[in-house]
Design a protein around this motif. Structure first.
Motif, PDB file in Angstrom:
ATOM      1  N   GLY A 228       0.836  -1.130   0.049  1.00 14.57           N
ATOM      2  CA  GLY A 228       0.199   0.237  -0.081  1.00 14.57           C
ATOM      3  C   GLY A 228       0.698   1.279   0.072  1.00 14.57           C
ATOM      4  N   GLY A 229       2.223   1.217   0.916  1.00 14.44           N
ATOM      5  CA  GLY A 229       2.631   2.347   0.762  1.00 14.44           C
ATOM      6  C   GLY A 229       1.715   3.650   1.492  1.00 14.44           C
ATOM      7  N   SER A 230       1.220   4.664   0.665  1.00 16.08           N
ATOM      8  CA  SER A 230       0.246   5.468   1.328  1.00 16.08           C
ATOM      9  C   SER A 230      -1.058   5.298   0.648  1.00 16.08           C
ATOM     10  CB  SER A 230       0.821   6.897   0.971  1.00 16.08           C
ATOM     11  OG  SER A 230       0.897   7.217  -0.509  1.00 16.08           O
ATOM     12  N   LEU A 231      -1.362   4.242   0.225  1.00 20.17           N
ATOM     13  CA  LEU A 231      -2.692   3.773  -0.231  1.00 20.17           C
ATOM     14  C   LEU A 231      -3.623   3.327   0.847  1.00 20.17           C
ATOM     15  CD1 LEU A 231      -4.010   3.329  -3.069  1.00 20.17           C
ATOM     16  CD2 LEU A 231      -3.508   0.897  -3.042  1.00 20.17           C
ATOM     17  N   ASN A 232      -4.006   4.513   1.605  1.00 13.42           N
ATOM     18  CA  ASN A 232      -4.842   4.452   2.979  1.00 13.42           C
ATOM     19  C   ASN A 232      -6.161   4.512   2.712  1.00 13.42           C
ATOM     20  OD1 ASN A 232      -4.601   7.077   2.389  1.00 13.42           O
ATOM     21  ND2 ASN A 232      -3.752   7.563   4.321  1.00 13.42           N
ATOM     22  N   VAL A 233      -6.755   4.767   1.503  1.00 13.02           N
ATOM     23  CA  VAL A 233      -8.346   4.886   1.201  1.00 13.02           C
ATOM     24  C   VAL A 233      -8.707   4.241   0.276  1.00 13.02           C
ATOM     25  CG1 VAL A 233     -10.084   6.540   0.501  1.00 13.02           C
ATOM     26  CG2 VAL A 233      -8.023   7.469   2.079  1.00 13.02           C
ATOM     27  N   TYR A 234      -9.766   3.642   0.260  1.00 12.84           N
ATOM     28  CA  TYR A 234     -10.434   2.524  -0.720  1.00 12.84           C
ATOM     29  C   TYR A 234     -10.697   3.341  -1.967  1.00 12.84           C
ATOM     30  CZ  TYR A 234     -13.659  -0.240  -3.065  1.00 12.84           C
ATOM     31  OH  TYR A 234     -14.512  -1.030  -3.885  1.00 12.84           O
ATOM     32  N   GLY A 235     -10.304   2.662  -3.104  1.00  7.63           N
ATOM     33  CA  GLY A 235     -11.013   3.539  -4.295  1.00  7.63           C
ATOM     34  C   GLY A 235     -10.240   4.635  -4.735  1.00  7.63           C
ATOM     35  N   ILE A 236      -9.073   4.778  -4.356  1.00  8.71           N
ATOM     36  CA  ILE A 236      -8.236   6.136  -5.172  1.00  8.71           C
ATOM     37  C   ILE A 236      -7.911   5.668  -6.537  1.00  8.71           C
ATOM     38  CG2 ILE A 236      -6.151   7.394  -4.920  1.00  8.71           C
ATOM     39  CD1 ILE A 236      -6.229   6.819  -2.074  1.00  8.71           C
ATOM     40  N   PHE A 237      -7.434   4.325  -6.579  1.00 10.47           N
ATOM     41  CA  PHE A 237      -7.315   3.881  -8.104  1.00 10.47           C
ATOM     42  C   PHE A 237      -7.795   2.693  -8.412  1.00 10.47           C
ATOM     43  CE2 PHE A 237      -3.300   5.929  -5.877  1.00 10.47           C
ATOM     44  CZ  PHE A 237      -3.020   6.965  -6.720  1.00 10.47           C
ATOM     45  N   LYS A 238      -7.846   2.552  -9.819  1.00 10.65           N
ATOM     46  CA  LYS A 238      -8.387   1.191 -10.336  1.00 10.65           C
ATOM     47  C   LYS A 238      -7.226   0.532 -11.477  1.00 10.65           C
ATOM     48  CE  LYS A 238     -11.045   3.673 -14.006  1.00 10.65           C
ATOM     49  NZ  LYS A 238     -12.678   3.829 -14.452  1.00 10.65           N
ATOM     50  N   ILE A 239      -7.297  -0.707 -11.282  1.00 11.88           N
ATOM     51  CA  ILE A 239      -6.692  -1.402 -12.589  1.00 11.88           C
ATOM     52  C   ILE A 239      -7.677  -1.546 -13.783  1.00 11.88           C
ATOM     53  CG2 ILE A 239      -5.470  -3.332 -13.301  1.00 11.88           C
ATOM     54  CD1 ILE A 239      -4.547  -3.505 -10.228  1.00 11.88           C
ATOM     55  N   ALA A 240      -7.070  -1.500 -15.024  1.00 13.84           N
ATOM     56  CA  ALA A 240      -7.992  -1.678 -16.063  1.00 13.84           C
ATOM     57  C   ALA A 240      -7.303  -2.474 -16.922  1.00 13.84           C
ATOM     58  CB  ALA A 240      -8.309  -0.355 -16.848  1.00 13.84           C
ATOM     59  N   LEU A 241      -8.123  -3.657 -17.788  1.00 13.98           N
ATOM     60  CA  LEU A 241      -7.350  -4.352 -18.336  1.00 13.98           C
ATOM     61  C   LEU A 241      -8.381  -3.795 -19.835  1.00 13.98           C
ATOM     62  CD1 LEU A 241      -8.382  -7.898 -16.937  1.00 13.98           C
ATOM     63  CD2 LEU A 241      -5.924  -6.652 -17.040  1.00 13.98           C
ATOM     64  N   CYS A 242      -7.571  -3.548 -20.946  1.00 16.87           N
ATOM     65  CA  CYS A 242      -7.898  -2.882 -22.214  1.00 16.87           C
ATOM     66  C   CYS A 242      -7.578  -3.671 -23.262  1.00 16.87           C
ATOM     67  CB  CYS A 242      -7.138  -1.728 -22.153  1.00 16.87           C
ATOM     68  SG  CYS A 242      -7.286  -0.721 -20.642  1.00 16.87           S
ATOM     69  N   SER A 243      -8.642  -3.402 -24.460  1.00 13.86           N
ATOM     70  CA  SER A 243      -8.322  -4.053 -25.570  1.00 13.86           C
ATOM     71  C   SER A 243      -7.417  -3.545 -26.495  1.00 13.86           C
ATOM     72  CB  SER A 243      -9.521  -4.078 -26.244  1.00 13.86           C
ATOM     73  OG  SER A 243     -10.340  -2.762 -26.323  1.00 13.86           O
ATOM     74  N   ASP A 244      -7.004  -2.252 -26.234  1.00 15.60           N
ATOM     75  CA  ASP A 244      -6.010  -1.668 -27.197  1.00 15.60           C
ATOM     76  C   ASP A 244      -4.813  -1.886 -26.358  1.00 15.60           C
ATOM     77  OD1 ASP A 244      -6.914   0.216 -24.917  1.00 15.60           O
ATOM     78  OD2 ASP A 244      -5.563   1.706 -26.224  1.00 15.60           O
ATOM     79  N   VAL A 251     -11.776  -2.619 -20.842  1.00 12.38           N
ATOM     80  CA  VAL A 251     -12.870  -3.843 -20.797  1.00 12.38           C
ATOM     81  C   VAL A 251     -13.502  -4.374 -19.587  1.00 12.38           C
ATOM     82  CG1 VAL A 251     -13.156  -6.175 -21.588  1.00 12.38           C
ATOM     83  CG2 VAL A 251     -11.664  -4.448 -22.956  1.00 12.38           C
ATOM     84  N   ASP A 252     -12.283  -4.371 -18.697  1.00 10.76           N
ATOM     85  CA  ASP A 252     -12.724  -4.704 -17.320  1.00 10.76           C
ATOM     86  C   ASP A 252     -11.851  -3.756 -16.245  1.00 10.76           C
ATOM     87  OD1 ASP A 252     -13.865  -7.284 -18.085  1.00 10.76           O
ATOM     88  OD2 ASP A 252     -11.766  -7.925 -18.718  1.00 10.76           O
ATOM     89  N   GLU A 253     -12.495  -3.555 -15.222  1.00 13.78           N
ATOM     90  CA  GLU A 253     -11.920  -2.726 -14.304  1.00 13.78           C
ATOM     91  C   GLU A 253     -11.956  -3.238 -12.644  1.00 13.78           C
ATOM     92  OE1 GLU A 253     -13.197   1.326 -15.115  1.00 13.78           O
ATOM     93  OE2 GLU A 253     -15.030   0.988 -13.924  1.00 13.78           O
ATOM     94  N   PHE A 254     -10.977  -2.874 -11.976  1.00 14.23           N
ATOM     95  CA  PHE A 254     -11.194  -3.272 -10.522  1.00 14.23           C
ATOM     96  C   PHE A 254     -10.442  -2.185  -9.645  1.00 14.23           C
ATOM     97  CE2 PHE A 254      -9.634  -6.360 -13.743  1.00 14.23           C
ATOM     98  CZ  PHE A 254     -10.634  -7.448 -13.468  1.00 14.23           C
ATOM     99  N   ILE A 255     -11.241  -2.066  -8.583  1.00 17.04           N
ATOM    100  CA  ILE A 255     -11.073  -0.869  -7.832  1.00 17.04           C
ATOM    101  C   ILE A 255      -9.992  -1.148  -6.745  1.00 17.04           C
ATOM    102  CG2 ILE A 255     -12.047   0.934  -6.077  1.00 17.04           C
ATOM    103  CD1 ILE A 255     -12.883   1.130  -8.818  1.00 17.04           C
ATOM    104  N   LEU A 256      -8.823  -0.746  -6.452  1.00 16.86           N
ATOM    105  CA  LEU A 256      -7.987  -1.147  -5.629  1.00 16.86           C
ATOM    106  C   LEU A 256      -8.801  -0.755  -4.152  1.00 16.86           C
ATOM    107  CD1 LEU A 256      -4.577   0.141  -6.883  1.00 16.86           C
ATOM    108  CD2 LEU A 256      -5.639  -2.252  -7.211  1.00 16.86           C
ATOM    109  N   PRO A 257      -8.091  -1.652  -3.272  1.00 20.10           N
ATOM    110  CA  PRO A 257      -8.543  -1.368  -1.640  1.00 20.10           C
ATOM    111  C   PRO A 257      -7.493  -0.589  -1.237  1.00 20.10           C
ATOM    112  CG  PRO A 257      -7.678  -3.632  -2.003  1.00 20.10           C
ATOM    113  CD  PRO A 257      -7.809  -3.245  -3.395  1.00 20.10           C
ATOM    114  N   SER A 258      -7.880  -0.060   0.209  1.00 18.82           N
ATOM    115  CA  SER A 258      -6.765   0.636   1.157  1.00 18.82           C
ATOM    116  C   SER A 258      -5.878  -0.837   1.569  1.00 18.82           C
ATOM    117  CB  SER A 258      -7.517   1.142   2.310  1.00 18.82           C
ATOM    118  OG  SER A 258      -8.108   0.376   2.897  1.00 18.82           O
ATOM    119  N   MET A 259      -4.813  -0.188   1.730  1.00 14.88           N
ATOM    120  CA  MET A 259      -3.587  -1.487   1.966  1.00 14.88           C
ATOM    121  C   MET A 259      -2.480  -0.803   2.794  1.00 14.88           C
ATOM    122  SD  MET A 259      -3.248  -4.503   2.069  1.00 14.88           S
ATOM    123  CE  MET A 259      -4.448  -4.960   0.743  1.00 14.88           C
ATOM    124  N   GLY A 260      -1.897  -1.660   3.633  1.00 18.58           N
ATOM    125  CA  GLY A 260      -1.001  -1.157   4.792  1.00 18.58           C
ATOM    126  C   GLY A 260       0.503  -1.146   3.853  1.00 18.58           C
TER     127      GLY A 260
END
Length: 767
Positions: A228-244, A251-260
């Motif tokens: 996490g580093g400073s990823l202390n809030v749910y939903g700041i970033f998302k990972i995306a799988l893309c067709s290009d 095409v698909d997206e995933f919301i990153l959780p908060s993490m220590g």
């Protein structure tokens, strides 16, 4: 009114609800008969056993009560005697959690207000079990420094191993760094670090990585390692799988959780659910609509996995036993459909951490568990927490496993007199924290984690009866009068004991161990497995002991340092590994310490150091790898039974040589117990021993035969006889007439440098 029986509450992490229950306003109290107190409220919705708080009635009625349902419109207050009342109308607040249908959703529902019912009773909290292990396949386990499992074909598919730096979006705000394994990684040689600037734009592509086109339509989840580093809030970033190939057509997206700030595995279903895309050509990081200024995190080992199958969050086992399974492991990485087993030490994949080394390579029936409660448990009130309940039958036939989602302490017990049973922790930084006095835990099911402590005692008079499969974690034990009865299969972890009067009855398998403090005892360890400079040691310890140590595998051996009266009794071979095989070291003035019956396997070599071992004793079998070459290291000297120099027809003699750097003086001589003599009173006893000496630089060692002061012997001071200074065999003899029946010890002592040989012994009492 005092509550006389303990209420039972329920937690169901799937169907429960932590919200406050609706207040029953303007409820009416009455006395239908005798001493009964009845509350009337149309459609109250309560069941027998529910706990409620009454307010706004006359004072004697205000408080916490357990109820018995009379009808849908009335209930009685248990353990209550009716009194006259001036105000029979008030409010009733149900605590909730009164049944599986009224259950709380998490430990957060068990607030202090809801649990505090009476000082006289201990509330029971039943918790829904997590799913039992499921059969996955018969899989090949290859055991060794890098233990791995070949997964079924198509079980997972690699998406990005994070070995090459990603491309930062020119209009984004992210710096992408390739972090080599020497700094941080979980798989391969590198991981990826993402850092946003101080004014990150929202809903913006930040970085992407082009991949060879892959079809993920048979998969439903993305699984990866996240730090996490400073990823202390749910939903700041998302990972995306893309067709290009540039990360712009999602095409698909995933919301990153908060993490220590530690590595933890994360497995996410795509937003909206369903299968992943069939033509994925890039993976990307986006900001969302939440402030992402100056945030950073790390990613590694990104794979696609199937729902309810193997992922990086899987607990993998060779047993389907839901409670007492002892062989449970976690993944270090999954690449090319091969799962490498990990441990809490496996922060960097170039370090070989042997896992499951007590097994042998072969095909095993393999089971997995995937579902845990992504929550922490902190005891807001004193209660008896009972995990592992089947909600359909209300039977305790499993266990409840908390994942903790990166929390430092997943289970924090900070209320005295708390009880707990069949609760486990997985993928935890710290597992169980026993932070109050008089805690009683019956069974801990699973403790597996990516790093940190498996359990941590900080207070007094606490006990754990059984720990099953404490894999990949360490134990940190402090406090006074704490106890663990049985630990099954503690694999590749460390124990730090710095306590007073700590007792562990049995450990099936232990990692490295450091014992400090006073009067700490381990009754039996079957196997000590201490790799990667691992060790067993007493450090600043007083009167501590391991009363049986079976076979051991050790790199750095066993050390006594600044300790007094500490003991280890060996019961099997100590297998040498690393650069210091079979090392025993006694240093920094350790007094009255000893290892007894150390066995070195034939052919194993290594060093033995007993410098500064004042009044300390070590006995070894097969020292220097030669069968029957048995040694005693004691009080800065070495005693070795040999057959080259002996008296007459004796089979052999003990050779004693001062080996320490210091020359023992009379105050601290080498001392060797020769015999215990039993006798009856009033009849003379004679003890004789043959002795030979060799000088050191023309100075003979001073050798003395001693019978200590003993009222049974009839002497108030010790009996002693000094040997003559020559190199001939001489027979020393002591005699006494006991005044009562009894037993006495006989010792041989030696000071000054040199060599002495102790031959055959004769003792008799003329009856």
């Amino acid at each position: 009114m005092a509550i006389l029986k303990a209420p039972t509450f329920y937690i169901d992490h799937v169907l429960g609800n932590d919200a406050a229950r609706a207040t029953l306003t303007n409820a009416v109290a009455s006395n239908p008969t005798g001493t009964t107190t009845r509350i009337t409220y149309a459609g109250h919705g309560l069941i027998t056993g529910a706990c409620v708080t009454l307010s706004s009635f006359t004072s004697w009625l205000n408080g916490v009560f357990i109820i018995t349902k009379i009808s849908n419109d009335a209930f009685d207050l248990d353990d209550t005697n009716w009194q006259s009342t001036a105000d029979p109308i008030g409010n009733v607040v149900p605590h909730g959690g009164s049944s599986w249908n009224d259950s709380w959703a998490s430990p957060s529902g068990a607030t202090a207000a809801r649990l505090t019912v009476s000082a006289n009773v201990l509330p029971v909290i039943k918790i829904r079990k997590t799913p039992d292990p499921i059969y996955i396949d018969d899989l090949l386990w290859t055991i060794g420094d890098n233990t791995y499992i070949n997964l079924p074909a198509g079980e997972t598919i690699d998406v990005c191993m994070c070995e090459t730096v990603w491309t930062a979006n020119p209009t984004g705000d992210t710096t992408v760094t390739l972090t080599p394994v020497a700094t941080d990684a979980k798989q391969g040689s590198n991981c990826i670090r993402f850092l946003t600037d101080s004014s990150a734009q929202l809903d913006k592509l930040q970085a992407h990585f082009t991949i060879d086109s892959i079809n993920l339509s048979a998969y439903q989840q993305l699984s990866f390692w996240l730090k996490g580093g400073s990823l202390n809030v749910y939903g700041i970033f998302k990972i995306a799988l893309c067709s290009d190939t540039s990360g712009t057509i999602i095409v698909d997206e995933f919301i990153l959780p908060s993490m220590g700030a530690q590595w933890f595995p994360v497995t996410l279903s795509r937003v909206g659910g369903g299968n992943l895309g069939n033509n994925i050509n890039s993976i990307a990081i986006y900001t969302t609509g939440i402030n992402a200024n100056s945030k950073y995190f790390f990613l590694d080992n990104i794979i696609a996995s199937k729902e309810n199958r193997i992922s990086l969050n899987t607990i993998i086992s060779m047993s389907n036993e839901p409670q007492t399974s002892k062989d449970n492991f976690i993944a270090q990485s999954i690449e090319n459909n091969v799962l490498r087993l990990g441990s809490f030490l496996s922060l960097k994949p170039n370090i070989n951490i042997p896992v499951a080394t007590y097994l042998v390579t072969g095909t095993y029936t393999t089971y997995i568990r995937n579902s845990g409660i992504d929550s922490v448990l902190t005891t807001a009130g004193t209660a008896d927490w009972q995990g592992g309940y089947d909600i359909a039958t209300d039977t305790q036939n499993g266990q409840t496993i908390f994942y903790g989602n990166g929390a430092n302490n997943v289970i924090t017990i900070n209320k005295a007199n708390t009880k707990m049973n069949w609760i486990g922790v997985a993928f935890a930084n710290y597992g169980f924290s026993l932070a109050a006095d008089d805690i009683t835990i019956q069974n801990i099911g699973i403790i597996t984690g990516s790093q940190g402590r498996g359990f941590y005692f900080t207070k007094n008079n606490c006990s754990i009866d059984k720990i099953y499969s404490a894999s990949n974690q360490s134990g940190d034990i402090n406090g006074i009068n704490n106890k663990i009865n049985i630990i099954y299969n503690q694999n590749d972890g460390y124990y730090y004991i710095n306590a007073t009067n700590m007792l562990i009855n049995y450990m099936e398998r232990a990692g490295s161990m450091s014992i400090a403090g006073a009067y700490n005892r381990i009754i039996k360890i079957d196997n000590l497995i201490a790799f990667n400079s691992g060790y067993g040691r007493f450090l600043n310890a007083i009167n501590c002991s391991i009363e049986y140590l079976g076979s051991a595998i050790s790199n750095a051996g066993f050390t006594f340092q600044s300790s007094y009266n500490c003991k280890v009794f060996c019961g099997g071979e100590w297998l040498a590994t690393g650069s210091n095989p079979g090392l025993i070291n006694c240093a920094a003035l350790s007094f009255d310490c000893y290892i007894a019956n150390y066995i070195r396997p034939i052919g194993q070599l290594g060093t033995i150091s007993v410098t500064d071992a004042t009044d300390s004793y070590f006995s070894l079998f097969n020292k220097d790898g030669v069968e029957h070459n048995n040694y005693i290291f004691a009080y800065d000297a070495v005693a070795n039974y040999q057959t080259d120099i002996k008296h007459g027809l004796d089979p052999g003699a003990w050779r004693v040589e001062i080996e320490g750097l210091r020359n023992p003086i009379r105050s601290y001589p080498f001392r060797m117990k020769l015999a215990e003599i039993g006798f009856i009173k009033d009849i003379p006893v004679v003890f004789k021993v043959w002795l030979k000496k060799t000088p050191h630089i023309s100075v003979f060692p001073e050798t003395v035969l001693i019978i200590p002061a003993n009222i049974a012997v009839g002497n108030n001071t010790e009996l002693s006889l000094l040997s003559a200074d020559n190199e001939e065999w001489q027979q020393l003899s002591l005699s006494f007439t006991p005044i009562v029946d009894g037993i006495t010890d006989v010792f041989f002592t030696m000071n000054k440098r040199g060599i002495a040989y102790v031959g055959s012994i004769l003792t008799y009492q003329a009856i």
